[in-house]
Enzyme design. Structure first.
Site, PDB file in Angstrom:
ATOM      1  N   ASP A 276       0.845  -1.200   0.000  1.00  0.00           N
ATOM      2  CA  ASP A 276       0.000   0.000   0.000  1.00  0.00           C
ATOM      3  C   ASP A 276       0.877   1.246   0.000  1.00  0.00           C
ATOM      4  O   ASP A 276       1.909   1.258   0.657  1.00  0.00           O
ATOM      5  CB  ASP A 276      -0.866   0.044   1.290  1.00  0.00           C
ATOM      6  CG  ASP A 276      -1.793  -1.161   1.399  1.00  0.00           C
ATOM      7  OD1 ASP A 276      -2.103  -1.565   2.517  1.00  0.00           O
ATOM      8  OD2 ASP A 276      -2.151  -1.691   0.328  1.00  0.00           O
TER       9      ASP A 276
ATOM     10  N   GLU B 206       1.250  -2.662  12.224  1.00  0.00           N
ATOM     11  CA  GLU B 206       0.830  -3.118  10.898  1.00  0.00           C
ATOM     12  C   GLU B 206       1.710  -2.518   9.814  1.00  0.00           C
ATOM     13  O   GLU B 206       1.862  -3.058   8.735  1.00  0.00           O
ATOM     14  CB  GLU B 206      -0.645  -2.736  10.693  1.00  0.00           C
ATOM     15  CG  GLU B 206      -1.300  -3.337   9.474  1.00  0.00           C
ATOM     16  CD  GLU B 206      -1.408  -2.341   8.333  1.00  0.00           C
ATOM     17  OE1 GLU B 206      -1.097  -1.169   8.547  1.00  0.00           O
ATOM     18  OE2 GLU B 206      -1.793  -2.765   7.238  1.00  0.00           O
ATOM     19  N   GLU B 207       2.354  -1.388  10.130  1.00  0.00           N
ATOM     20  CA  GLU B 207       3.181  -0.695   9.143  1.00  0.00           C
ATOM     21  C   GLU B 207       4.620  -1.175   9.115  1.00  0.00           C
ATOM     22  O   GLU B 207       5.420  -0.704   8.314  1.00  0.00           O
ATOM     23  CB  GLU B 207       3.180   0.822   9.437  1.00  0.00           C
ATOM     24  CG  GLU B 207       1.867   1.506   9.145  1.00  0.00           C
ATOM     25  CD  GLU B 207       1.543   1.562   7.647  1.00  0.00           C
ATOM     26  OE1 GLU B 207       0.369   1.702   7.299  1.00  0.00           O
ATOM     27  OE2 GLU B 207       2.480   1.450   6.824  1.00  0.00           O
TER      28      GLU B 207
ATOM     29  N   ASP C 149      -2.505  -0.907  14.627  1.00  0.00           N
ATOM     30  CA  ASP C 149      -2.582  -0.419  13.253  1.00  0.00           C
ATOM     31  C   ASP C 149      -2.671   1.089  13.406  1.00  0.00           C
ATOM     32  O   ASP C 149      -3.710   1.605  13.821  1.00  0.00           O
ATOM     33  CB  ASP C 149      -3.833  -0.994  12.561  1.00  0.00           C
ATOM     34  CG  ASP C 149      -3.925  -0.562  11.101  1.00  0.00           C
ATOM     35  OD1 ASP C 149      -4.821  -1.078  10.385  1.00  0.00           O
ATOM     36  OD2 ASP C 149      -3.123   0.300  10.690  1.00  0.00           O
TER      37      ASP C 149
END
Ligand code: P6P
Length: 338
Positions: free
Chosen positions: A67, A96-97, A118
Protein backbone atom coordinates in the site's frame (compact mmCIF):
# COMPACT_ATOMS: atom_id res chain seq x y z
CA UNK A 1 -18.30 23.52 38.10
CA UNK A 2 -18.51 20.98 40.94
CA UNK A 3 -21.86 19.77 39.55
CA UNK A 4 -20.31 19.35 36.09
CA UNK A 5 -17.39 17.37 37.50
CA UNK A 6 -19.75 14.96 39.29
CA UNK A 7 -21.18 13.99 35.87
CA UNK A 8 -17.94 14.03 33.83
CA UNK A 9 -16.04 10.75 33.59
CA UNK A 10 -12.71 11.17 31.85
CA UNK A 11 -11.03 8.12 30.36
CA UNK A 12 -8.32 8.42 33.01
CA UNK A 13 -10.95 8.19 35.79
CA UNK A 14 -12.66 5.26 34.00
CA UNK A 15 -9.38 3.35 33.63
CA UNK A 16 -8.66 3.77 37.36
CA UNK A 17 -12.21 2.66 38.26
CA UNK A 18 -11.87 -0.35 35.93
CA UNK A 19 -8.54 -1.16 37.57
CA UNK A 20 -10.23 -1.27 41.01
CA UNK A 21 -12.32 -4.19 39.64
CA UNK A 22 -9.07 -6.19 39.59
CA UNK A 23 -7.64 -6.43 43.14
CA UNK A 24 -4.32 -7.70 41.81
CA UNK A 25 -3.97 -4.71 39.45
CA UNK A 26 -0.73 -2.81 39.95
CA UNK A 27 -1.53 0.37 38.05
CA UNK A 28 0.88 -0.79 35.35
CA UNK A 29 -1.94 -1.39 32.90
CA UNK A 30 -3.54 1.96 33.70
CA UNK A 31 -0.23 3.65 32.98
CA UNK A 32 -0.06 1.89 29.61
CA UNK A 33 -3.54 3.07 28.60
CA UNK A 34 -2.73 6.59 29.78
CA UNK A 35 0.38 6.74 27.57
CA UNK A 36 -1.64 5.42 24.61
CA UNK A 37 -4.31 8.07 25.15
CA UNK A 38 -1.63 10.77 24.89
CA UNK A 39 -0.35 9.30 21.60
CA UNK A 40 -3.89 9.27 20.23
CA UNK A 41 -4.43 12.94 21.12
CA UNK A 42 -1.25 13.83 19.21
CA UNK A 43 -2.49 11.86 16.18
CA UNK A 44 -5.90 13.53 16.47
CA UNK A 45 -4.23 16.94 16.44
CA UNK A 46 -2.52 16.18 13.13
CA UNK A 47 -5.42 14.37 11.45
CA UNK A 48 -7.76 17.25 12.35
CA UNK A 49 -5.54 19.73 10.48
CA UNK A 50 -3.90 17.48 7.91
CA UNK A 51 -5.24 19.47 4.98
CA UNK A 52 -3.65 22.63 6.36
CA UNK A 53 -0.12 21.48 7.07
CA UNK A 54 0.45 19.58 3.87
CA UNK A 55 0.73 16.25 5.71
CA UNK A 56 -1.49 14.80 3.01
CA UNK A 57 -0.23 12.91 0.08
CA UNK A 58 2.01 9.95 -0.16
CA UNK A 59 5.27 9.75 1.71
CA UNK A 60 6.50 7.92 -1.37
CA UNK A 61 7.09 4.69 0.54
CA UNK A 62 5.21 1.44 0.15
CA UNK A 63 4.48 -0.65 3.26
CA UNK A 64 5.00 -4.41 3.25
CA UNK A 65 1.51 -4.95 1.90
CA UNK A 66 2.23 -2.86 -1.16
CA UNK A 67 0.00 0.00 0.00
CA UNK A 68 1.17 3.53 -0.66
CA UNK A 69 2.16 4.92 2.76
CA UNK A 70 0.68 8.36 3.43
CA UNK A 71 2.57 10.86 5.54
CA UNK A 72 -0.04 10.69 8.34
CA UNK A 73 0.51 6.94 8.47
CA UNK A 74 4.18 7.48 9.14
CA UNK A 75 3.50 10.18 11.73
CA UNK A 76 0.93 8.02 13.56
CA UNK A 77 3.21 4.98 13.55
CA UNK A 78 6.16 6.91 14.98
CA UNK A 79 3.99 8.80 17.49
CA UNK A 80 2.60 5.63 19.06
CA UNK A 81 6.02 4.00 19.26
CA UNK A 82 7.66 7.07 20.88
CA UNK A 83 4.77 7.56 23.33
CA UNK A 84 4.92 3.91 24.44
CA UNK A 85 8.63 3.00 24.39
CA UNK A 86 9.75 4.50 27.72
CA UNK A 87 6.90 3.87 30.22
CA UNK A 88 8.22 0.49 31.35
CA UNK A 89 4.83 -1.19 30.69
CA UNK A 90 5.78 -3.01 27.46
CA UNK A 91 8.38 -5.58 26.46
CA UNK A 92 7.76 -5.34 22.70
CA UNK A 93 5.44 -3.78 20.10
CA UNK A 94 4.31 -4.70 16.60
CA UNK A 95 2.81 -2.34 14.04
CA UNK A 96 0.83 -3.12 10.90
CA UNK A 97 3.18 -0.69 9.14
CA UNK A 98 6.38 -2.54 10.10
CA UNK A 99 7.39 -5.99 8.85
CA UNK A 100 9.33 -6.93 11.98
CA UNK A 101 8.43 -6.67 15.68
CA UNK A 102 9.50 -3.41 17.32
CA UNK A 103 12.01 -3.77 20.15
CA UNK A 104 12.18 -1.03 22.78
CA UNK A 105 15.37 1.04 23.18
CA UNK A 106 17.88 -0.77 25.43
CA UNK A 107 17.95 2.13 27.93
CA UNK A 108 14.29 1.75 28.88
CA UNK A 109 12.88 -0.82 31.39
CA UNK A 110 10.84 -3.71 29.95
CA UNK A 111 7.34 -4.47 31.24
CA UNK A 112 4.84 -7.32 31.18
CA UNK A 113 2.59 -6.18 28.32
CA UNK A 114 2.66 -6.38 24.52
CA UNK A 115 1.10 -3.75 22.23
CA UNK A 116 0.00 -4.44 18.66
CA UNK A 117 -1.40 -1.58 16.62
CA UNK A 118 -2.58 -0.42 13.25
CA UNK A 119 -1.56 3.23 13.50
CA UNK A 120 -3.90 4.71 10.91
CA UNK A 121 -6.26 2.26 9.27
CA UNK A 122 -8.18 3.38 6.20
CA UNK A 123 -5.37 5.76 5.30
CA UNK A 124 -6.15 5.49 1.56
CA UNK A 125 -9.13 7.72 2.46
CA UNK A 126 -7.08 10.47 4.11
CA UNK A 127 -7.10 12.81 1.11
CA UNK A 128 -10.90 12.50 0.80
CA UNK A 129 -11.39 13.51 4.47
CA UNK A 130 -13.15 10.20 5.21
CA UNK A 131 -13.01 9.06 8.85
CA UNK A 132 -9.95 6.93 9.60
CA UNK A 133 -8.79 5.14 12.72
CA UNK A 134 -6.20 3.62 15.03
CA UNK A 135 -6.73 0.04 16.23
CA UNK A 136 -4.88 -1.52 19.19
CA UNK A 137 -4.57 -4.83 20.98
CA UNK A 138 -2.88 -5.56 24.33
CA UNK A 139 -1.59 -8.94 25.52
CA UNK A 140 0.39 -10.12 28.52
CA UNK A 141 3.88 -11.32 27.56
CA UNK A 142 4.49 -15.07 27.45
CA UNK A 143 8.30 -14.77 27.26
CA UNK A 144 10.17 -14.76 30.57
CA UNK A 145 11.85 -11.32 30.73
CA UNK A 146 13.97 -8.81 28.85
CA UNK A 147 13.07 -8.02 25.24
CA UNK A 148 9.80 -9.48 23.99
CA UNK A 149 9.63 -11.96 21.14
CA UNK A 150 7.62 -12.65 17.99
CA UNK A 151 5.76 -15.36 19.96
CA UNK A 152 4.62 -12.60 22.36
CA UNK A 153 3.14 -10.81 19.32
CA UNK A 154 1.42 -13.78 17.68
CA UNK A 155 -0.83 -15.05 20.46
CA UNK A 156 -4.43 -16.22 19.92
CA UNK A 157 -6.97 -13.38 20.03
CA UNK A 158 -8.57 -15.06 23.06
CA UNK A 159 -5.47 -14.03 25.04
CA UNK A 160 -6.04 -10.30 24.56
CA UNK A 161 -6.45 -8.43 27.85
CA UNK A 162 -7.65 -5.25 26.13
CA UNK A 163 -8.56 -3.99 22.67
CA UNK A 164 -9.77 -0.71 21.27
CA UNK A 165 -9.96 1.72 18.42
CA UNK A 166 -10.03 5.45 17.89
CA UNK A 167 -12.12 6.91 15.07
CA UNK A 168 -11.02 10.33 13.83
CA UNK A 169 -14.27 11.56 12.36
CA UNK A 170 -16.92 14.26 12.83
CA UNK A 171 -15.99 13.74 16.46
CA UNK A 172 -13.03 11.73 17.71
CA UNK A 173 -14.02 8.70 19.77
CA UNK A 174 -12.02 6.12 21.67
CA UNK A 175 -13.81 2.78 22.17
CA UNK A 176 -12.19 0.08 24.32
CA UNK A 177 -12.75 -3.02 26.38
CA UNK A 178 -10.71 -4.76 29.07
CA UNK A 179 -13.13 -7.69 29.09
CA UNK A 180 -15.69 -5.96 31.34
CA UNK A 181 -17.90 -4.47 28.62
CA UNK A 182 -17.34 -1.89 25.88
CA UNK A 183 -17.08 1.83 26.63
CA UNK A 184 -16.92 4.84 24.29
CA UNK A 185 -15.26 8.17 25.05
CA UNK A 186 -15.68 11.28 22.94
CA UNK A 187 -12.87 13.84 22.78
CA UNK A 188 -13.82 17.30 24.06
CA UNK A 189 -11.35 19.45 22.05
CA UNK A 190 -11.93 22.42 24.37
CA UNK A 191 -10.24 20.59 27.26
CA UNK A 192 -8.36 17.86 25.35
CA UNK A 193 -10.04 15.13 27.40
CA UNK A 194 -11.83 11.96 26.32
CA UNK A 195 -15.19 11.96 28.19
CA UNK A 196 -17.40 8.89 28.71
CA UNK A 197 -20.21 9.16 26.14
CA UNK A 198 -21.25 5.54 25.50
CA UNK A 199 -21.60 3.38 28.64
CA UNK A 200 -21.53 -0.40 28.09
CA UNK A 201 -22.17 -0.50 24.31
CA UNK A 202 -24.25 -3.48 23.08
CA UNK A 203 -24.78 -4.34 19.40
CA UNK A 204 -28.45 -4.91 18.37
CA UNK A 205 -29.38 -8.63 18.11
CA UNK A 206 -30.32 -8.05 14.43
CA UNK A 207 -29.66 -5.22 11.99
CA UNK A 208 -30.84 -4.11 8.56
CA UNK A 209 -27.57 -2.92 7.06
CA UNK A 210 -24.93 -4.96 5.27
CA UNK A 211 -21.44 -3.65 4.58
CA UNK A 212 -19.17 -5.17 1.92
CA UNK A 213 -17.29 -4.11 -1.20
CA UNK A 214 -19.73 -5.50 -3.79
CA UNK A 215 -17.20 -4.67 -6.50
CA UNK A 216 -15.61 -8.01 -5.60
CA UNK A 217 -18.89 -9.93 -6.10
CA UNK A 218 -17.76 -12.07 -9.01
CA UNK A 219 -14.70 -13.32 -7.08
CA UNK A 220 -16.66 -14.59 -4.03
CA UNK A 221 -17.68 -18.14 -3.13
CA UNK A 222 -21.23 -19.14 -4.15
CA UNK A 223 -22.48 -19.13 -0.54
CA UNK A 224 -21.50 -15.48 -0.02
CA UNK A 225 -23.08 -14.51 -3.35
CA UNK A 226 -26.35 -16.24 -2.37
CA UNK A 227 -26.33 -14.52 1.02
CA UNK A 228 -26.00 -11.07 -0.61
CA UNK A 229 -28.89 -11.88 -3.01
CA UNK A 230 -30.95 -13.04 0.01
CA UNK A 231 -30.36 -9.70 1.76
CA UNK A 232 -31.56 -7.90 -1.39
CA UNK A 233 -34.85 -9.82 -1.59
CA UNK A 234 -37.98 -8.28 -0.07
CA UNK A 235 -39.25 -9.70 3.22
CA UNK A 236 -40.92 -7.11 5.45
CA UNK A 237 -40.82 -9.48 8.47
CA UNK A 238 -37.03 -9.49 8.33
CA UNK A 239 -36.60 -5.84 7.25
CA UNK A 240 -35.27 -7.02 3.87
CA UNK A 241 -34.01 -5.71 1.52
CA UNK A 242 -31.19 -4.49 3.80
CA UNK A 243 -29.44 -1.21 3.06
CA UNK A 244 -25.86 -1.33 1.78
CA UNK A 245 -23.41 0.97 3.56
CA UNK A 246 -19.69 0.69 2.74
CA UNK A 247 -17.16 3.40 3.59
CA UNK A 248 -14.02 1.43 2.83
CA UNK A 249 -12.48 2.51 6.13
CA UNK A 250 -12.63 -0.45 8.50
CA UNK A 251 -12.90 1.50 11.76
CA UNK A 252 -15.81 3.56 10.34
CA UNK A 253 -17.65 0.52 8.94
CA UNK A 254 -17.05 -1.35 12.21
CA UNK A 255 -18.18 1.55 14.43
CA UNK A 256 -21.45 1.91 12.50
CA UNK A 257 -22.04 -1.88 12.67
CA UNK A 258 -21.34 -1.89 16.44
CA UNK A 259 -23.85 0.91 17.09
CA UNK A 260 -26.56 0.15 14.49
CA UNK A 261 -26.21 -3.63 14.07
CA UNK A 262 -26.17 -5.67 10.85
CA UNK A 263 -23.13 -7.28 9.23
CA UNK A 264 -19.71 -6.24 7.91
CA UNK A 265 -17.90 -8.62 5.58
CA UNK A 266 -14.53 -8.83 3.93
CA UNK A 267 -14.69 -12.35 2.45
CA UNK A 268 -11.87 -14.36 0.90
CA UNK A 269 -12.08 -14.53 -2.86
CA UNK A 270 -10.43 -16.39 -5.73
CA UNK A 271 -7.69 -13.74 -5.85
CA UNK A 272 -7.10 -13.44 -2.10
CA UNK A 273 -7.69 -16.83 -0.48
CA UNK A 274 -7.20 -15.29 2.97
CA UNK A 275 -9.07 -12.06 2.31
CA UNK A 276 -7.46 -8.65 2.79
CA UNK A 277 -7.72 -7.74 6.49
CA UNK A 278 -5.02 -8.56 9.05
CA UNK A 279 -5.69 -10.99 11.87
CA UNK A 280 -3.43 -9.49 14.54
CA UNK A 281 -3.98 -5.76 13.88
CA UNK A 282 -7.64 -5.61 12.73
CA UNK A 283 -9.68 -8.80 13.12
CA UNK A 284 -8.59 -9.83 16.64
CA UNK A 285 -9.04 -6.46 18.41
CA UNK A 286 -12.37 -5.76 16.69
CA UNK A 287 -13.55 -9.32 17.43
CA UNK A 288 -12.81 -8.89 21.16
CA UNK A 289 -14.74 -5.62 21.24
CA UNK A 290 -17.65 -7.08 19.30
CA UNK A 291 -17.97 -10.21 21.46
CA UNK A 292 -17.89 -8.01 24.58
CA UNK A 293 -20.77 -6.03 23.00
CA UNK A 294 -22.79 -9.22 22.37
CA UNK A 295 -21.88 -9.68 18.70
CA UNK A 296 -20.11 -12.40 16.70
CA UNK A 297 -16.91 -12.36 14.60
CA UNK A 298 -15.95 -15.33 12.41
CA UNK A 299 -13.65 -16.10 9.48
CA UNK A 300 -16.49 -17.86 7.70
CA UNK A 301 -16.01 -21.07 9.68
CA UNK A 302 -14.84 -20.37 13.27
CA UNK A 303 -14.46 -17.61 15.86
CA UNK A 304 -11.77 -15.10 14.89
CA UNK A 305 -10.48 -15.16 18.48
CA UNK A 306 -9.78 -18.92 18.26
CA UNK A 307 -7.53 -18.69 15.18
CA UNK A 308 -4.00 -19.82 16.05
CA UNK A 309 -1.74 -17.22 14.37
CA UNK A 310 1.07 -18.51 12.15
CA UNK A 311 2.66 -15.18 11.24
CA UNK A 312 2.67 -11.56 12.34
CA UNK A 313 0.94 -10.14 9.26
CA UNK A 314 -1.32 -12.98 8.26
CA UNK A 315 -4.68 -12.09 6.73
CA UNK A 316 -8.10 -13.55 7.42
CA UNK A 317 -11.56 -13.43 5.90
CA UNK A 318 -13.80 -11.44 8.28
CA UNK A 319 -17.56 -11.60 8.94
CA UNK A 320 -18.70 -9.62 11.98
CA UNK A 321 -21.90 -8.15 13.36
CA UNK A 322 -25.22 -8.97 15.03
CA UNK A 323 -25.85 -12.54 16.22
CA UNK A 324 -28.88 -13.02 13.92
CA UNK A 325 -27.08 -11.72 10.84
CA UNK A 326 -23.90 -13.77 11.33
CA UNK A 327 -25.99 -16.90 11.95
CA UNK A 328 -27.89 -16.37 8.68
CA UNK A 329 -24.70 -15.59 6.75
CA UNK A 330 -23.05 -18.77 8.08
CA UNK A 331 -26.07 -20.84 6.90
CA UNK A 332 -25.50 -19.61 3.34
CA UNK A 333 -21.74 -20.16 3.55
CA UNK A 334 -22.53 -23.72 4.71
CA UNK A 335 -24.79 -24.35 1.72
CA UNK A 336 -28.30 -23.05 2.50
CA UNK A 337 -30.30 -22.37 -0.67
CA UNK A 338 -32.25 -19.19 -1.35
P1 P6P B 1 -11.32 -2.35 -0.25
C1 P6P B 1 -8.33 0.34 4.12
O1 P6P B 1 -7.32 0.33 3.15
C2 P6P B 1 -8.59 -1.10 4.54
O2 P6P B 1 -7.45 -1.72 5.01
C3 P6P B 1 -9.69 -1.12 5.59
O3 P6P B 1 -9.71 0.03 6.36
C4 P6P B 1 -10.95 -1.26 4.75
O4 P6P B 1 -11.97 -1.96 5.43
C5 P6P B 1 -10.47 -2.06 3.54
O5 P6P B 1 -9.07 -1.82 3.41
C6 P6P B 1 -11.18 -1.61 2.27
O6 P6P B 1 -10.70 -2.47 1.24
O7 P6P B 1 -10.71 -3.52 -0.99
O8 P6P B 1 -12.82 -2.49 -0.13
O9 P6P B 1 -10.91 -0.99 -0.75
Amino acid sequence: MVDTLSKVVTIERHIIEQERLHPDATGDFSGLLHDLTLAVKLIWRETSKAGLVNLLGSAGKENIHGDQVKKLDVFADETIYKAMDHGGHLCVMASEENEKILYLPEKYPKGKYVLLYDPLDGSSNIDANVSIGTIFSIYKRISADGNGTEADCTQQGLKQIAAGYIIYGSSTMLVYTTGEGVFGFTLDPSIGEFLLSHENIKIPEKGKIYSVNEGNYKYWDEGVKKYIKYLQEEDKNESRPYSLRYIGSLVSDFHRTLLYGGIFMYPADIRNKKGKLRLMYEANPLAMILEQAGGVAIDGEKRILEIKPESLHQKTPLFLGSKFDIKTCKEFIDGREL
